[in-house]
Design an enzyme around this catalytic site. Sequence first.
Site, PDB file in Angstrom:
ATOM      1  N   GLU A 166       0.803  -1.224   0.000  1.00 46.50           N
ATOM      2  CA  GLU A 166       0.000   0.000   0.000  1.00 46.50           C
ATOM      3  C   GLU A 166       0.835   1.273   0.000  1.00 46.50           C
ATOM      4  O   GLU A 166       0.639   2.179   0.824  1.00 46.50           O
ATOM      5  CB  GLU A 166      -0.986  -0.007   1.178  1.00 46.50           C
ATOM      6  CG  GLU A 166      -2.054  -1.082   1.042  1.00 46.50           C
ATOM      7  CD  GLU A 166      -3.217  -0.930   2.009  1.00 46.50           C
ATOM      8  OE1 GLU A 166      -3.111  -0.119   2.959  1.00 46.50           O
ATOM      9  OE2 GLU A 166      -4.221  -1.626   1.816  1.00 46.50           O
ATOM     10  N   GLU A 371      -5.385  -8.554   0.253  1.00 45.50           N
ATOM     11  CA  GLU A 371      -6.235  -8.171   1.386  1.00 45.50           C
ATOM     12  C   GLU A 371      -7.653  -7.985   0.878  1.00 45.50           C
ATOM     13  O   GLU A 371      -7.870  -7.472  -0.223  1.00 45.50           O
ATOM     14  CB  GLU A 371      -5.777  -6.868   2.058  1.00 45.50           C
ATOM     15  CG  GLU A 371      -4.511  -6.975   2.865  1.00 45.50           C
ATOM     16  CD  GLU A 371      -4.170  -5.685   3.614  1.00 45.50           C
ATOM     17  OE1 GLU A 371      -5.113  -4.951   3.993  1.00 45.50           O
ATOM     18  OE2 GLU A 371      -2.979  -5.434   3.826  1.00 45.50           O
TER      19      GLU A 371
END
Length: 479
Positions: A166, A371
């Site tokens: 991320e 995720e």
Amino acid sequence: MQYRELPDFPTDFFWGGSTSAYQVEGAVDEDGKGPSVIDANNVGRADRTAYTVASDHYHRYAEDIALMAEIGFRAYRFSIAWTRIIPDGDGEINPLGVAHYHAVIDELLARGIEPIVTMYHFDLPQALAEKGGWSNRATADAFVRYAEVLYREYGDKVRWWLTINEQNMMILHGTALGVSTGDAADAKRDLYQQNHHMFLAQSRAMALCHRMLPEAKIGPAPNIAYVYPASSKPDDVVAADDWNAVRNWLYTDLAVHGRYNSLAWAYLVERGWEPTIEPGDLEDLASARPDFVAFNYYATQTVAASTGTSADLAARPGDQQMVRGEVGLYRATQNPNLPTNAFGWEIDPVGFRTTFRALWDRYRLPLLVTENGLGAFDTPEEDGSIQDDYRIDYLQRHLEQMRLAIADGVEVLGYCPWSAIDLVSTHQGAAKRYGFIYVDRGDDDLRTLARTRKKSSYWYADVIATRGRALESAATAEA
């Protein structure tokens, strides 16, 4: 498009789950580990044990991996703590830290579980932060050296690598994540200079992986939230394109194509935030050739055209998954067609399919979900069981849409939802749970730390064992 019959999931599909080191391991100052920025940010907090002990995975990894195997995991996506391997980020290698991850990887392989290793998940060594962190180009050099140590130590055991988790969230919401102070005199320009240095580190680490480990696979792991226009108004469509470019495609275009997205670059130039690019940088960026794209998905976002005023902004209390707006770029809106969870996050399983299709059409690289999940305040029943039907419903609907994406022609490598076991949430601590496995602890009370499989773990085991056919029976029963 609707299909009369859907394909089975591939036989070599990576069914698994995910964690990160700082949220699950604990043992923050054991066996030579150095402090990370996460550790430094939590000094003095009343609930500091949330991270210092976390789920105690450091000591209980064998027990946890046995439970993953019991569920039927074929893969476990976890991160290695940089500060366990090189405590100060760029100095001596810590043999105890190296040995720990050898033990974890060996345990996974012995259980038939593929290790998928994230090299960096928010936890920059504090010693590097004190030297300027990612603002300092030397941090990119330190990261590449760290990657080289990982490849040398674990390259004969680990075939699948993720570079930076991320990166886009660290840039867009660094203060909320505790990885960026945002207090520099020219904070935004500095932030995008940090971004550039992370891009260099990632590209060089990818190229090094291909040189050192020609049989290995490596890719980035951004958070992708596909952006919808709030209406069919042309200005809303343009705003959605703009935010897609700045939030999503800047990071994936750079990772895959080795060049800045032109619309995102225009945005940086317009604001005077474009990074300094030194001789050789563009060549380094272009040298990376990822083998796949991993991504974290929780929901889409919906935006409208900017009003040019503070009306563009929405309150979002320290949560990077919620739309916030930016004056002159887009106005934050809520999608009236989507429900929200207890934390205000929109839930959009169909958007999951849309995101798969967008990434596949844009890059034609295999995709890996690293995720996806539902956080909740899980509470044990009187008999000790955890009846998390809400999590089953969430995951069921997303897996159904992923299967449709496969029918659409998207190549999907695997599904590693957040999270394999309960861990410390970035925003709501240990009380907000995501795992298939319950960990008996609270924010301020460590309790027993005992592990208990939740109802969702038995459902997931059935999905894995039937290669997804259990999804059909569940949908039929629901109908």
